[in-house]
Design an enzyme around this catalytic site. Structure first.
Site, PDB file in Angstrom:
ATOM      1  CD1 TRP A 119       0.475 -33.711  25.324  1.00 26.61           C
ATOM      2  CD2 TRP A 119      -0.032 -35.570  26.501  1.00 26.61           C
ATOM      3  NE1 TRP A 119      -0.718 -34.280  24.503  1.00 26.61           N
ATOM      4  CE2 TRP A 119      -1.074 -35.466  25.417  1.00 26.61           C
ATOM      5  CE3 TRP A 119      -0.266 -36.818  27.285  1.00 26.61           C
ATOM      6  CZ2 TRP A 119      -1.942 -36.349  25.109  1.00 26.61           C
ATOM      7  CZ3 TRP A 119      -1.613 -37.700  27.238  1.00 26.61           C
ATOM      8  CH2 TRP A 119      -2.260 -37.529  26.198  1.00 26.61           C
TER       9      TRP A 119
ATOM     10  CD  GLN B 176      -3.929 -28.545  21.610  1.00 29.75           C
ATOM     11  OE1 GLN B 176      -3.519 -28.090  22.465  1.00 29.75           O
ATOM     12  NE2 GLN B 176      -3.837 -29.808  21.369  1.00 29.75           N
TER      13      GLN B 176
ATOM     14  CB  ALA C 184     -13.158 -32.518  24.643  1.00 30.53           C
TER      15      ALA C 184
ATOM     16  NE  ARG D 147       2.722 -31.436  23.435  1.00 28.90           N
ATOM     17  CZ  ARG D 147       1.782 -32.010  22.743  1.00 28.90           C
ATOM     18  NH1 ARG D 147       1.921 -32.807  21.668  1.00 28.90           N
ATOM     19  NH2 ARG D 147       0.471 -31.548  22.660  1.00 28.90           N
TER      20      ARG D 147
ATOM     21  CB  VAL E 218     -11.865 -38.370  25.504  1.00 26.80           C
ATOM     22  CG1 VAL E 218     -11.868 -36.980  25.294  1.00 26.80           C
ATOM     23  CG2 VAL E 218     -10.608 -38.787  24.909  1.00 26.80           C
TER      24      VAL E 218
ATOM     25  CG  HIS F  86      -2.886 -30.592  26.610  1.00 24.63           C
ATOM     26  ND1 HIS F  86      -2.919 -31.721  26.696  1.00 24.63           N
ATOM     27  CD2 HIS F  86      -2.523 -29.985  28.057  1.00 24.63           C
ATOM     28  CE1 HIS F  86      -2.836 -32.175  28.017  1.00 24.63           C
ATOM     29  NE2 HIS F  86      -2.384 -31.192  28.656  1.00 24.63           N
TER      30      HIS F  86
END
Ligand code: ZN
Length: 335
Positions: A152, A206, A303, A192, A249, A166
């Protein structure tokens, strides 16, 4: 020379003025009688050939007629001014349509996505595009030395600020202020630092989702995403989950959707696999819940994040992401 019949000339001229349909006609009438070689002009010029008596009489009458016609022509003009084009005014020609703007394809897609999730009880939340490292990385379980920061890479600003990579920071901001259970989607622009090509842009859109409750599981995620995709693409979409790694996650998975072109049979768009890679998702990492002030022993949830550009490209069969951003009307006018 022939006797000058000013009375007949007057009647003819009046008829011509009456018959005029537009400014051009009127101009022609003016030239015919009052122009350099106009009939009345010629009469006035030929006065010198007449006897003094005739000259006085005819000169007076011709000058009166001249003034009379000038006035008549002037009176007719205003009625034509509105339609003073080169062409004759034709009442049957359709009026020129007013050009009005319309919504950008990404806006159409965003609104549709929001509508589908709202119908399933989700709230639409937004947050800042300029973030700090804590919200964009640390709070999402990506500490400063974590190699995942390379994936990222972004644009760093002064004062340790950056352009968000994000919309996940908004999840943290939301958790700080709200207690579970909740379900939200976060649409927004992200950035980005990378070279652009047909599938990469330095900024794109997004939508992320977050659902937290007492016993929210991956099964809930599967049901909701399958329903969302089926409504969005207007056809039955199946999904499959593949194990994957994302720092925020645990467990994490890649989500593939059955190919929207061949319905899973295999075609060139899906490289004959029947599946299209679509999004990343997973069960929210306990560290992320903690960063948002939520006790991971009491609450859990899922998520996900998906590119809106990607969804728009699949829906409208667009093969280059850059088309969304270069302002080419040949592209935009199709929506
Ligand atoms: Zn296919």
């Amino acid at each position: 020379m022939a006797k000058i019949d000013l009375k007949t000339l007057k009647i003819e001229a009046e008829k011509d003025i009456e018959k005029a349909n537009n400014l051009n006609d009127l101009d022609t009438v003016f030239k015919k009688y009052l122009g350099k070689k106009g009939e009345i002009t010629l009469i006035l010029r030929s006065l010198k050939d007449l006897s003094e008596k005739e000259r006085k009489k005819t000169g007076k009458q011709a000058n009166e007629l001249k003034k009379f016609l000038e006035e008549k022509i002037k009176q007719r003009k205003p009625g034509f001014v509105k339609f003073s084009t080169d062409k004759e005014f034709d009442v049957s020609v359709p009026v020129q349509k007013l050009k009005v703007g319309h919504l950008h394809p990404l806006t159409l897609v965003r609104r549709e996505i929001e509508g589908i999730f709202e119908a399933m009880g989700f709230s639409v939340i937004s947050g800042p595009e300029i973030e700090n490292e804590w919200y964009n990385f640390d709070a999402l379980n990506i500490p400063a030395n974590h190699p995942a920061r390379d994936i990222w890479d972004t644009f760093y600003l002064k004062n340790k600020l950056l352009l968000r990579t994000h919309t996940s920071p908004v999840q943290i901001r939301f958790m700080e202020k709200n207690n579970p259970p909740f379900r939200i989607v976060v649409p927004g622009r992200i950035f980005r630092h990378e070279a652009t090509d047909a599938s990469h842009e330095i900024n794109f859109y997004q939508v992320e989702g977050l659902m937290v409750g007492k016993d929210i599981s991956a099964a809930n995620f599967k049901a909701i995403i399958q329903e969302f995709l089926s409504r969005f693409f207007n056809k039955k979409i199946k999904i499959r989950l593949r194990p994957s790694f994302f720092p925020f996650v645990e467990p994490g998975f890649e989500v593939d959707a059955s190919c929207t072109v061949c319905q899973g049979k295999g075609c060139s768009v899906c490289s004959k696999t029947g599946w299209l890679e679509l999004m990343g998702a997973g069960m929210v990492h306990p560290n992320v819940l903690k960063a948002g002030g939520i006790n991971p022993n009491n609450w859990q949830g899922f998520a996900f994040g998906v590119g809106m550009d990607r969804l728009a490209m699949m829906k409208y069969k667009i093969d280059d992401i850059r088309l969304f951003y270069n302002g080419d009307l040949r592209f935009l006018n199709q929506f």
